[in-house]
Structures are given as structure tokens and as C-alpha cells.
Scaffold this motif. Structure first.
Motif, PDB file in Angstrom:
ATOM      1  N   VAL A   1      -4.725   3.728 -12.737  1.00 16.04           N
ATOM      2  CA  VAL A   1      -3.898   4.671 -11.987  1.00 16.04           C
ATOM      3  C   VAL A   1      -4.673   5.964 -11.740  1.00 16.04           C
ATOM      4  N   ALA A   2      -5.431   6.410 -12.736  1.00 15.26           N
ATOM      5  CA  ALA A   2      -6.232   7.615 -12.566  1.00 15.26           C
ATOM      6  C   ALA A   2      -7.290   7.423 -11.478  1.00 15.26           C
ATOM      7  N   ARG A   3      -7.878   6.240 -11.423  1.00 13.82           N
ATOM      8  CA  ARG A   3      -8.871   5.959 -10.384  1.00 13.82           C
ATOM      9  C   ARG A   3      -8.218   5.986  -9.008  1.00 13.82           C
ATOM     10  N   TYR A   4      -7.055   5.381  -8.897  1.00 16.02           N
ATOM     11  CA  TYR A   4      -6.307   5.400  -7.630  1.00 16.02           C
ATOM     12  C   TYR A   4      -6.029   6.835  -7.193  1.00 16.02           C
ATOM     13  N   GLU A   5      -5.550   7.649  -8.118  1.00 15.49           N
ATOM     14  CA  GLU A   5      -5.195   9.025  -7.770  1.00 15.49           C
ATOM     15  C   GLU A   5      -6.431   9.853  -7.419  1.00 15.49           C
ATOM     16  N   ALA A   6      -7.585   9.442  -7.940  1.00 21.44           N
ATOM     17  CA  ALA A   6      -8.810  10.183  -7.657  1.00 21.44           C
ATOM     18  C   ALA A   6      -9.394   9.855  -6.291  1.00 21.44           C
ATOM     19  N   ILE A   7      -9.221   8.609  -5.816  1.00 23.69           N
ATOM     20  CA  ILE A   7      -9.921   8.210  -4.586  1.00 23.69           C
ATOM     21  C   ILE A   7      -8.999   8.011  -3.389  1.00 23.69           C
ATOM     22  N   ASN A   8      -7.695   7.824  -3.601  1.00 27.83           N
ATOM     23  CA  ASN A   8      -6.829   7.554  -2.457  1.00 27.83           C
ATOM     24  C   ASN A   8      -6.578   8.823  -1.652  1.00 27.83           C
ATOM     25  N   PRO A   9      -6.663   8.748  -0.326  1.00 29.29           N
ATOM     26  CA  PRO A   9      -6.475   9.946   0.501  1.00 29.29           C
ATOM     27  C   PRO A   9      -5.045  10.494   0.472  1.00 29.29           C
ATOM     28  N   GLN A  10      -4.067   9.620   0.197  1.00 29.70           N
ATOM     29  CA  GLN A  10      -2.662  10.034   0.176  1.00 29.70           C
ATOM     30  C   GLN A  10      -1.984   9.465  -1.067  1.00 29.70           C
ATOM     31  N   PRO A  11      -2.398   9.867  -2.259  1.00 35.69           N
ATOM     32  CA  PRO A  11      -1.894   9.231  -3.481  1.00 35.69           C
ATOM     33  C   PRO A  11      -0.412   9.502  -3.716  1.00 35.69           C
ATOM     34  N   ASP A  12       0.327   8.437  -3.948  1.00 34.06           N
ATOM     35  CA  ASP A  12       1.743   8.506  -4.319  1.00 34.06           C
ATOM     36  C   ASP A  12       2.031   7.213  -5.065  1.00 34.06           C
ATOM     37  N   PHE A  13       1.689   7.188  -6.358  1.00 30.26           N
ATOM     38  CA  PHE A  13       1.727   5.926  -7.085  1.00 30.26           C
ATOM     39  C   PHE A  13       3.135   5.367  -7.204  1.00 30.26           C
ATOM     40  N   ALA A  14       4.132   6.207  -7.359  1.00 26.89           N
ATOM     41  CA  ALA A  14       5.502   5.711  -7.466  1.00 26.89           C
ATOM     42  C   ALA A  14       5.906   4.972  -6.188  1.00 26.89           C
ATOM     43  N   ARG A  15       5.572   5.538  -5.042  1.00 27.67           N
ATOM     44  CA  ARG A  15       5.889   4.879  -3.769  1.00 27.67           C
ATOM     45  C   ARG A  15       5.111   3.574  -3.626  1.00 27.67           C
ATOM     46  N   LEU A  16       3.838   3.591  -3.989  1.00 26.51           N
ATOM     47  CA  LEU A  16       3.021   2.385  -3.899  1.00 26.51           C
ATOM     48  C   LEU A  16       3.559   1.290  -4.795  1.00 26.51           C
ATOM     49  N   LEU A  17       3.916   1.637  -6.038  1.00 25.16           N
ATOM     50  CA  LEU A  17       4.433   0.650  -6.980  1.00 25.16           C
ATOM     51  C   LEU A  17       5.689  -0.018  -6.433  1.00 25.16           C
ATOM     52  N   GLU A  18       6.588   0.746  -5.860  1.00 30.74           N
ATOM     53  CA  GLU A  18       7.813   0.175  -5.297  1.00 30.74           C
ATOM     54  C   GLU A  18       7.498  -0.743  -4.131  1.00 30.74           C
ATOM     55  N   ALA A  19       6.525  -0.367  -3.297  1.00 29.61           N
ATOM     56  CA  ALA A  19       6.151  -1.208  -2.165  1.00 29.61           C
ATOM     57  C   ALA A  19       5.546  -2.530  -2.640  1.00 29.61           C
ATOM     58  N   VAL A  20       4.656  -2.466  -3.618  1.00 27.25           N
ATOM     59  CA  VAL A  20       4.009  -3.677  -4.136  1.00 27.25           C
ATOM     60  C   VAL A  20       5.022  -4.544  -4.887  1.00 27.25           C
ATOM     61  N   ARG A  21       5.875  -3.922  -5.660  1.00 31.67           N
ATOM     62  CA  ARG A  21       6.908  -4.669  -6.389  1.00 31.67           C
ATOM     63  C   ARG A  21       7.816  -5.420  -5.414  1.00 31.67           C
ATOM     64  N   GLY A  22       8.193  -4.781  -4.317  1.00 30.25           N
ATOM     65  CA  GLY A  22       9.000  -5.453  -3.303  1.00 30.25           C
ATOM     66  C   GLY A  22       8.277  -6.654  -2.708  1.00 30.25           C
ATOM     67  N   MET A  23       6.980  -6.531  -2.509  1.00 30.71           N
ATOM     68  CA  MET A  23       6.181  -7.638  -1.997  1.00 30.71           C
ATOM     69  C   MET A  23       6.136  -8.788  -2.991  1.00 30.71           C
ATOM     70  N   TRP A  24       5.970  -8.473  -4.261  1.00 31.27           N
ATOM     71  CA  TRP A  24       5.925  -9.518  -5.284  1.00 31.27           C
ATOM     72  C   TRP A  24       7.210 -10.341  -5.332  1.00 31.27           C
ATOM     73  N   LEU A  25       8.329  -9.706  -5.030  1.00 28.41           N
ATOM     74  CA  LEU A  25       9.636 -10.362  -5.144  1.00 28.41           C
ATOM     75  C   LEU A  25      10.148 -10.893  -3.813  1.00 28.41           C
ATOM     76  N   ASP A  26       9.350 -10.823  -2.778  1.00 24.58           N
ATOM     77  CA  ASP A  26       9.766 -11.220  -1.432  1.00 24.58           C
ATOM     78  C   ASP A  26       9.784 -12.745  -1.304  1.00 24.58           C
ATOM     79  N   ASP A  27      10.957 -13.299  -1.049  1.00 30.59           N
ATOM     80  CA  ASP A  27      11.102 -14.750  -0.888  1.00 30.59           C
ATOM     81  C   ASP A  27      11.150 -15.179   0.572  1.00 30.59           C
ATOM     82  N   SER A  28      10.919 -14.260   1.496  1.00 28.53           N
ATOM     83  CA  SER A  28      11.026 -14.588   2.910  1.00 28.53           C
ATOM     84  C   SER A  28       9.739 -15.234   3.416  1.00 28.53           C
TER      85      SER A  28
END
Length: 257
Positions: free
Chosen positions: A158-185
């Protein structure tokens, strides 16, 4: 240079997201694209890139929202990540590619091989679900994960992500990825479409992988004609990081066939 370092790469704009990628090896060598796992980045392949770059033109892509790529406003799905990779291939005017995809990246690789929108010579998946059944134990893990829990387990990542990402928002990213993991469509896991994969497929799983079961990997192999399974004893979900010396000889032999 034979490793990814998040310096000197390039960006491709897709919609309102910017996708970061780096290239290693000779420009005229056969192309091998590396697709990292969820909430990771291209540097996770650095235990194997020095070896691969001797033979291949190796391209690493940070998935949207991860590494140095931005998330954009569109919903995050495996289908969208598939199209992102296809756009990079189109942008670079690549006629054919091989793929190594870990976890989420492996799911994207399966979707690409099944769709045949681009010519995929040889896909390799590492620790990747082809489908997520209703009773798959991974589903409960995904449902219960939060940004705080992930940060506690993988603080350095997470620290690496926050250091290199141009628009870091880990909480938003986690929710987006979690939604993808659970997507049955149909926008999610490739599911039955893997039966349409005609390219030779190597499915890699560490036998201590607590996320992808042995049964799930075997089901995938049984549905794809000619697919091969490498189940590595003592290895975990990320054998390309923890046991590259076991993985590389088989992957290299498979890719060079």
C-alpha cells in the motif's frame, strides 16, 4: 535494464484513465506481456524479468488504478481490463503476443485468449480463477476485505502504491477491485467461455495457494483442449515471486515450444 522500476515508461490514455507500461528486452524479439495481480504492479514480476528479457520483448502494464495507472471514472471490470490490454497492443502495433498473468492478470489473460480479439500465441496463468463459484471460499474472503484490513496485511504494498500512483486513493481503489472480484456478470470472470480457447494454455498453481483451489485449477485445464497444469508443491499464490527457480524452467519450455 532488465527489471521494471516505474521510471522511464510510457502512458496511454484510454477514456479518462491513463495506463502506464514499461518495456524490456530487444524491440524485435517475440512479445511477452506480463499482467500483475490485484492491487499490485509490474514490479512484482522482477524475480523473473531478467531471465525473460534475454529472449522476449517483455511488456509490463500497470492495471488501471494500480501502480502508476489512474483509475478513471468507469466501473472496474475484468472486461474493461481486458480491453485496456488490447488497446495497448493496438497502440504498439503488435501482431501477436504471449501472456503471463498472475491472479487478476491471469483472469484477464483467459478472457483475451477466449475472445481472440487479438492473436494470443501462448497464455500462462498463475493463481487465477476461471470462475468464482457461489460456495468458493475465496468469495467470503473478498466479501470481508476492507481497505484497513488490506493495509494491515500488506502495508509495504500500500505504501508503494501511495508513493507512485499519480492519484492515490486506496480506499476507492479497494472498493473498485473488490466489486470486480465479486462480479458474476458477463463482464467478470471468463467462466464457460474458456472452452473457446484454442491457444496452448499453461495453468500454474502453487499447492499452498489459499485463494485458488486445486479443484478450480483442474476444472480450468479440463475445459480447455490441450491445456496443461503445473501444480507446484510447497509454493503459494505467487510462485513467480517466491519460487522463480521452480517456475521459470517450465514456463520457458512452454513458451518456446
Amino acid at each position: 535494464m532488465t527489471v521494471f522500476n516505474h521510471r522511464g515508461g510510457e502512458y496511454l490514455t484510454v477514456g479518462d484513465a491513463r495506463l502506464y507500461y514499461e518495456q524490456l528486452g530487444a524491440p524485435d524479439a517475440p512479445v511477452l506481456i506480463l499482467l500483475h495481480g490485484g492491487l499490485g504492479h509490474i514490479e512484482t514480476f522482477n524475480a523473473i524479468t531478467p531471465h525473460l528479457a534475454h529472449r522476449w520483448r517483455v511488456i509490463g502494464i500497470d492495471s488501471r488504478g494500480q501502480g502508476m495507472s489512474t483509475l478513471g471514472s468507469a466501473p472496474l471490470t475484468y472486461e474493461r481490463m481486458q480491453h485496456d490490454v488490447e488497446r495497448v497492443i493496438e497502440h504498439l502495433a503488435l501482431e501477436r503476443v504471449s501472456l503471463i498473468g498472475h491472479s487478476d492478470g491471469g483472469i484477464v489473460a483467459l478472457r483475451m485468449a477466449a475472445s481472440q480479439a487479438v492473436t494470443v500465441d501462448r497464455p500462462v496463468t498463475i493463481g487465477a480463477h476461471w470462475a468464482l463459484g457461489e460456495n468458493d471460499p475465496a468469495r467470503a474472503l473478498y466479501e470481508g476485505i476492507t481497505a484497513a484490513k488490506w493495509s494491515g496485511l500488506f502495508a509495504e504494498d500500500v505504501a508503494r502504491y501511495e508513493a507512485i500512483n499519480p492519484q492515490p486513493d486506496f480506499a476507492r481503489l479497494l472498493e473498485a477491485v473488490r466489486g470486480m472480484w465479486l462480479d458474476d456478470s458477463e463482464h467478470g470472470y471468463p467462466a464457460a467461455s474458456v472452452g473457446g480457447i484454442s491457444a496452448p494454455l499453461l495453468v500454474v498453481r502453487g499447492d499452498r495457494d489459499r485463494l485458488v483451489s486445486r479443484a478450480n485449477a483442474l476444472e480450468l485445464v479440463e475445459q480447455v483442449p490441450g491445456a496443461q497444469l503445473l501444480n507446484l508443491a510447497l509454493a503459494d499464490h505467487s510462485p513467480h515471486e517466491t519460487h522463480p527457480q521452480w517456475l521459470l524452467p517450465v514456463v520457458e519450455a512452454f513458451l518456446n515450444q
